[in-house]
Design a protein around this motif. Structure first.
Motif, short mmCIF file in Angstrom:
data_model
loop_
_atom_site.label_atom_id
_atom_site.label_comp_id
_atom_site.label_asym_id
_atom_site.label_seq_id
_atom_site.Cartn_x
_atom_site.Cartn_y
_atom_site.Cartn_z
N PHE A 17 -4.23 -2.76 -1.50
CA PHE A 17 -2.96 -3.25 -0.99
C PHE A 17 -1.94 -3.51 -2.10
CE2 PHE A 17 -5.80 -4.37 2.61
CZ PHE A 17 -5.17 -3.59 3.58
N ASP A 18 -2.38 -3.56 -3.35
CA ASP A 18 -1.48 -3.74 -4.50
C ASP A 18 -1.11 -2.43 -5.17
OD1 ASP A 18 -1.54 -6.53 -4.28
OD2 ASP A 18 -3.37 -6.66 -5.49
N ILE A 19 -1.42 -1.31 -4.55
CA ILE A 19 -1.33 -0.02 -5.23
C ILE A 19 0.09 0.35 -5.65
CG2 ILE A 19 -1.13 1.57 -3.25
CD1 ILE A 19 -3.43 1.85 -6.37
N ALA A 20 1.12 -0.08 -4.92
CA ALA A 20 2.49 0.24 -5.33
C ALA A 20 2.79 -0.36 -6.70
CB ALA A 20 3.49 -0.25 -4.29
N HIS A 21 2.34 -1.59 -6.95
CA HIS A 21 2.57 -2.21 -8.25
C HIS A 21 1.80 -1.48 -9.35
CE1 HIS A 21 3.52 -5.66 -5.52
NE2 HIS A 21 4.62 -5.57 -6.25
N VAL A 22 0.61 -1.03 -9.02
CA VAL A 22 -0.21 -0.29 -10.00
C VAL A 22 0.47 1.02 -10.35
CG1 VAL A 22 -2.46 0.77 -10.39
CG2 VAL A 22 -2.31 -1.39 -9.13
N ILE A 23 0.99 1.70 -9.35
CA ILE A 23 1.72 2.96 -9.59
C ILE A 23 2.91 2.71 -10.51
CG2 ILE A 23 3.16 4.73 -8.50
CD1 ILE A 23 1.24 4.43 -6.02
N TRP A 44 -5.57 2.10 6.30
CA TRP A 44 -5.10 0.76 5.95
C TRP A 44 -3.64 0.77 5.48
CZ3 TRP A 44 -9.24 -2.20 2.61
CH2 TRP A 44 -10.40 -2.41 3.37
N LEU A 45 -3.25 1.81 4.75
CA LEU A 45 -1.91 1.89 4.18
C LEU A 45 -0.97 2.79 4.99
CD1 LEU A 45 -2.84 2.22 0.39
CD2 LEU A 45 -2.12 0.15 1.64
N SER A 46 -1.35 3.09 6.21
CA SER A 46 -0.60 4.08 7.01
C SER A 46 0.89 3.76 7.11
CB SER A 46 -1.22 4.25 8.39
OG SER A 46 -1.20 3.02 9.10
N ASP A 47 1.26 2.50 7.20
CA ASP A 47 2.68 2.15 7.29
C ASP A 47 3.42 2.31 5.97
OD1 ASP A 47 2.34 1.53 9.96
OD2 ASP A 47 2.13 -0.63 9.60
N SER A 48 2.69 2.47 4.87
CA SER A 48 3.29 2.56 3.54
C SER A 48 3.24 3.95 2.92
CB SER A 48 2.58 1.59 2.58
OG SER A 48 2.60 0.29 3.09
N LEU A 49 2.61 4.92 3.60
CA LEU A 49 2.37 6.23 2.98
C LEU A 49 3.66 6.94 2.58
CD1 LEU A 49 -0.64 7.52 5.10
CD2 LEU A 49 -0.67 6.47 2.83
N ASP A 50 4.68 6.90 3.43
CA ASP A 50 5.94 7.56 3.08
C ASP A 50 6.58 6.91 1.85
OD1 ASP A 50 5.67 9.39 5.16
OD2 ASP A 50 6.96 8.24 6.52
#
Length: 181
Positions: A17-23, A44-50
């Protein structure tokens, strides 16, 4: 700074769930990041994939492409598989590539690319005898495994919310191994 391509592969464990910050952190370190997820992590991240695709500039992948389709990602200079669950670690070590990200990790391992794995599992699963065998198999194959004193240690008090997942440790190790390559 030369941009190198990182295949960031993730299993379904709470640190995903923290993957955007890691990217973003990897990008500031000069990496062109391609994000791959297990099918459950993609769910789990379906709403964030785009948004994650926009952040990386590449499609987020969780399924194998059809034969004959071009690859939509550039080739990896390095692979970071974190969080890597009990199932993922065991599948990868046994060569069971029934999902895309395990297949990508297995190929990178066989190609002797710099590969780092940081497991994330409960204490109960971490003590299962197969888990240590699988970690040792990956180490023998050249994967740098970050666990225990060098990475993630399971928290018996709260295995479902590892607030202490050491993403910076993983990215620092990635920098080190990529400079050695």
């Amino acid at each position: 700074m030369t941009t190198r391509t990182l295949h960031l592969l993730c299993s379904a464990a709470p640190p995903v769930f923290d993957i955007a910050h890691v990217i973003e952190d990897a990008q500031t370190r000069g990496w062109d990041v391609c994000l791959g997820l297990t099918p459950t992590a993609a769910h789990w991240l379906s709403d964030s994939l785009d948004g994650l695709a926009a952040l990386t500039g590449h499609p987020v992948r969780w399924q194998y492409k059809f034969p004959g389709q071009p690859d939509v990602w550039p080739a990896a200079d390095a692979v970071l598989f974190a969080p890597a669950t009990f199932n993922t670690v065991n599948s990868w070590a046994l060569g069971l590539t029934n999902n895309l990200v395990v297949g990508l990790a297995a190929e990178a391992t066989g190609a002797r690319k710099p590969v780092i794995a940081m497991p994330c599992t409960s204490t109960a699963l971490a003590t299962h005898p197969q888990f240590e065998i699988s970690l040792n198999t990956l180490r023998t194959a050249g994967v740098e495994v970050l666990d225990g004193d060098t990475g993630y240690t399971a928290d018996p008090a709260d295995p479902d919310a590892p607030l202490h997942f050491p993403w910076a440790t993983a990215l620092n190790a990635l920098q080190r191994v990529s400079q050695q390559a």
